[in-house]
Design an enzyme around this catalytic site. Sequence first.
Site, short mmCIF file in Angstrom:
data_model
loop_
_atom_site.label_atom_id
_atom_site.label_comp_id
_atom_site.label_asym_id
_atom_site.label_seq_id
_atom_site.Cartn_x
_atom_site.Cartn_y
_atom_site.Cartn_z
N LYS A 1 0.86 -1.19 0.00
CA LYS A 1 0.00 0.00 0.00
C LYS A 1 0.89 1.22 0.00
O LYS A 1 1.84 1.32 0.79
CB LYS A 1 -0.87 0.01 1.28
CG LYS A 1 -1.81 1.20 1.33
CD LYS A 1 -3.09 0.94 0.55
CE LYS A 1 -3.87 2.20 0.23
NZ LYS A 1 -3.45 2.89 -1.02
N GLN B 1 7.22 3.91 3.83
CA GLN B 1 5.82 3.51 3.88
C GLN B 1 5.62 2.23 4.71
O GLN B 1 4.59 2.07 5.37
CB GLN B 1 5.31 3.30 2.44
CG GLN B 1 3.80 3.36 2.30
CD GLN B 1 3.28 4.77 2.19
OE1 GLN B 1 3.82 5.58 1.46
NE2 GLN B 1 2.21 5.08 2.90
N LYS C 1 5.49 3.45 8.33
CA LYS C 1 4.32 4.32 8.49
C LYS C 1 3.05 3.49 8.55
O LYS C 1 2.21 3.67 9.44
CB LYS C 1 4.26 5.28 7.29
CG LYS C 1 3.17 6.32 7.36
CD LYS C 1 2.91 6.97 5.99
CE LYS C 1 4.13 7.67 5.45
NZ LYS C 1 3.81 8.47 4.24
N LYS D 1 5.30 1.80 -3.15
CA LYS D 1 5.22 3.14 -3.76
C LYS D 1 5.49 2.99 -5.24
O LYS D 1 6.16 2.04 -5.65
CB LYS D 1 6.29 4.06 -3.15
CG LYS D 1 6.02 5.53 -3.34
CD LYS D 1 5.17 6.07 -2.23
CE LYS D 1 4.78 7.51 -2.42
NZ LYS D 1 4.15 8.03 -1.19
N ASP E 1 -0.04 10.80 -4.61
CA ASP E 1 1.11 11.46 -3.96
C ASP E 1 1.36 12.71 -4.82
O ASP E 1 0.43 13.17 -5.50
CB ASP E 1 2.32 10.51 -3.92
CG ASP E 1 3.45 11.02 -3.00
OD1 ASP E 1 3.33 10.85 -1.78
OD2 ASP E 1 4.44 11.59 -3.51
N THR F 1 -4.46 13.63 5.07
CA THR F 1 -3.04 13.81 5.40
C THR F 1 -2.82 15.12 6.14
O THR F 1 -2.14 15.16 7.18
CB THR F 1 -2.18 13.74 4.12
OG1 THR F 1 -2.55 12.57 3.39
CG2 THR F 1 -0.71 13.69 4.46
N ASN G 1 -2.32 19.20 -2.05
CA ASN G 1 -3.32 18.51 -1.22
C ASN G 1 -3.00 18.63 0.28
O ASN G 1 -3.86 19.02 1.08
CB ASN G 1 -3.39 17.04 -1.65
CG ASN G 1 -4.23 16.21 -0.71
OD1 ASN G 1 -3.73 15.65 0.25
ND2 ASN G 1 -5.53 16.16 -0.95
P1 NDP Z 1 0.68 17.84 -4.50
O1 NDP Z 1 1.17 17.43 -5.84
O2 NDP Z 1 -0.76 18.06 -4.26
O3 NDP Z 1 1.43 19.18 -4.04
C1 NDP Z 1 2.81 19.22 -3.98
C2 NDP Z 1 3.25 20.61 -3.57
O4 NDP Z 1 4.62 20.60 -3.25
C3 NDP Z 1 3.08 21.64 -4.67
O5 NDP Z 1 2.85 22.90 -4.12
C4 NDP Z 1 4.43 21.59 -5.37
O6 NDP Z 1 4.77 22.77 -6.07
C5 NDP Z 1 5.35 21.40 -4.19
N1 NDP Z 1 6.55 20.68 -4.62
C6 NDP Z 1 6.59 19.42 -5.14
N2 NDP Z 1 7.84 19.09 -5.46
C7 NDP Z 1 8.60 20.16 -5.17
C8 NDP Z 1 9.97 20.42 -5.27
N3 NDP Z 1 10.82 19.52 -5.77
N4 NDP Z 1 10.42 21.63 -4.84
C9 NDP Z 1 9.55 22.55 -4.33
N5 NDP Z 1 8.22 22.35 -4.22
C10 NDP Z 1 7.76 21.17 -4.62
O7 NDP Z 1 1.26 16.73 -3.50
P2 NDP Z 1 0.81 16.38 -2.01
O8 NDP Z 1 0.32 17.58 -1.31
O9 NDP Z 1 -0.04 15.18 -2.09
O10 NDP Z 1 2.20 15.90 -1.38
C11 NDP Z 1 3.05 16.78 -0.65
C12 NDP Z 1 3.99 15.96 0.22
O11 NDP Z 1 3.21 15.18 1.15
C13 NDP Z 1 4.87 14.94 -0.50
O12 NDP Z 1 6.10 14.85 0.17
C14 NDP Z 1 4.11 13.64 -0.34
O13 NDP Z 1 4.96 12.51 -0.44
C15 NDP Z 1 3.58 13.81 1.07
N6 NDP Z 1 2.43 12.99 1.42
C16 NDP Z 1 1.27 13.02 0.70
C17 NDP Z 1 0.19 12.26 1.07
C18 NDP Z 1 -1.11 12.32 0.37
O14 NDP Z 1 -2.06 11.69 0.84
N7 NDP Z 1 -1.25 13.06 -0.72
C19 NDP Z 1 0.27 11.34 2.24
C20 NDP Z 1 1.50 11.43 2.98
C21 NDP Z 1 2.54 12.22 2.56
P3 NDP Z 1 4.77 22.76 -7.70
O15 NDP Z 1 3.32 22.68 -8.07
O16 NDP Z 1 5.44 24.00 -8.08
O17 NDP Z 1 5.54 21.52 -8.11
O1 2IT Z 2 3.04 8.96 1.42
C1 2IT Z 2 1.90 8.51 1.62
O2 2IT Z 2 1.59 7.97 2.69
C2 2IT Z 2 0.89 8.67 0.57
N1 2IT Z 2 1.19 9.28 -0.46
C3 2IT Z 2 -0.48 8.10 0.74
C4 2IT Z 2 -0.48 6.63 0.43
C5 2IT Z 2 -1.83 5.96 0.40
O3 2IT Z 2 -1.83 4.77 0.04
O4 2IT Z 2 -2.84 6.57 0.72
#
Ligand code: NDP
Ligand code: 2IT
Length: 445
Positions: free
Chosen positions: A89, A110, A113, A125, A165, A208, A239
């Site tokens: 997952k 993961q 976690k 992943k 992600d 998240t 997100n």
């Molecule tokens: P999104 O794609 O929705 O948003 C990502 C954000 O981070 C955007 O604002 C993006 O800017 C910025 N970003 C991404 N890469 C870079 C980079 N290399 N340098 C600077 N800014 C960057 O992703 P999420 O919000 O889902 O994910 C954000 C973080 O949370 C990640 O680390 C992800 O692994 C983690 N995460 C997400 C989960 C989920 O359920 N979605 C669960 C657990 C962890 P830009 O648009 O300019 O690229």
């Molecule tokens: O990093 C993470 O935990 C996620 N991007 C969510 C994974 C999931 O299966 O919901």
Amino acid sequence: MSYIEEIKALVRKKNPGESEFQQAVDEVLESLEPVIEQNPKYKDAKILERITEPERVLMFRVPWQNDKGEIMVNRGFRIEFNSALGPYKGGLRFHPTVYLGMLKFLAFEQIFKNSLTTLPMGGGKGGADFDPKGKSDAEVMRFCQSFMTELSRHIGANTDVPAGDIGVGGREIGYMFGQYKRLRNEFVGILTGKGLDWGGSLIRPEATGYGAVYFAENMLATRGETFEGKTCVVSGSGNVAQYTIEKLNELGAKTVTLSDSSGYIYDPDGIDSEKLAFVMELKNVKRGRIKEYADKYNVKFYPNERPWSVKCDAAFPSATQNEISAEEAQTLLDNGCYVVSEGANMPTVPEGVNKFVEAGILYGPGKAANAGGVATSGLEMSQNSARLSWSREEVDAKLKGIMKSVHDSAAAAAEEYGQPGNYVLGANIAGFVKVADAMLDQGLV
Ligand code: NDP
Ligand code: 2IT
């Protein structure tokens, strides 16, 4: 050389050029030193050698056509790292920087976690080096269909269940789900983060961000404090960042920053619910840049900078890995920040992590603080299996309960191993022990 150092060196030798994977492994292994010393059974069964080697790695070609009719070729991946506790997952990341080592780091994190969530999920992943930025909906759809055409043969509701992600949200999950259904003629829960009308769970989009705030609330409660009146700094604007702010607002805190890869905005008055609605429309519908917030609300935009020099009580890194350098960690501490809850995965470099831990602040590492997303994915899987959907209140209450349990088990393990308040040590140990014991129970696999 100590046993732990030997395993670190072995991983380095076997995985050349995969710096993020090595970084994630080093941190976990260093935390495990006392557990390995006190439990020779893990060393005898070569658990560390086994747990650092993925069960299976899939790499595949993803050909697709852009709107001009040109043929494009990307590389797709799925890392099926560990299935001791349940089906693999973990999310899918679409970003141009994606390569094998990055997804191995994310899949490795993961494992622990998912173990912390208390739900039956293994670690995985995947993703692709595809850049959704600037692509039309039709291009994203064609890419997702091609990606799923290959991925479909490797996943399944009882085998491997991907989710979102970076770069993968509701739109992409929809296109991939549609393609899977068409290939298999089966309507099953092979992805989480689905739309509400077709098998998704309430609260999964929020989970998240809400979870990272719940985790921080639990940490604050150990000092008898709440978020009321606190100033917070958030990075990212996707997100996780959006729903972190929504929950912080609800709890009476004020968030003053947001960012994307072009820079950050500073709004000293706070990003209230109306401004947050603008951000959601900007990012999720128009797919624009955060600078447009500065233009709309007449606040300052700092191009190519990260928000860590802004004075705050609490920081929520919610963009990407290694986005807080050692210097930035020091700046946060110097400015009085004493709560860090990581919505992103591994956002702080190792030297920065050490600074937070040594300073004794309330520091929640990603694998604990952002576990709410995958936990709610686990709840979506349960609802799919039962062909039911739970109410918003029900799912939120379960999420809250899980985040308290993640907090409490990390805190208890830290205490047991003589470092109370060290959530890095605690999360790594508590996450590891369950997986290692399950591997022992299941024999040499
Ligand atoms: P999104 O794609 O929705 O948003 C990502 C954000 O981070 C955007 O604002 C993006 O800017 C910025 N970003 C991404 N890469 C870079 C980079 N290399 N340098 C600077 N800014 C960057 O992703 P999420 O919000 O889902 O994910 C954000 C973080 O949370 C990640 O680390 C992800 O692994 C983690 N995460 C997400 C989960 C989920 O359920 N979605 C669960 C657990 C962890 P830009 O648009 O300019 O690229
Ligand atoms: O990093 C993470 O935990 C996620 N991007 C969510 C994974 C999931 O299966 O919901």
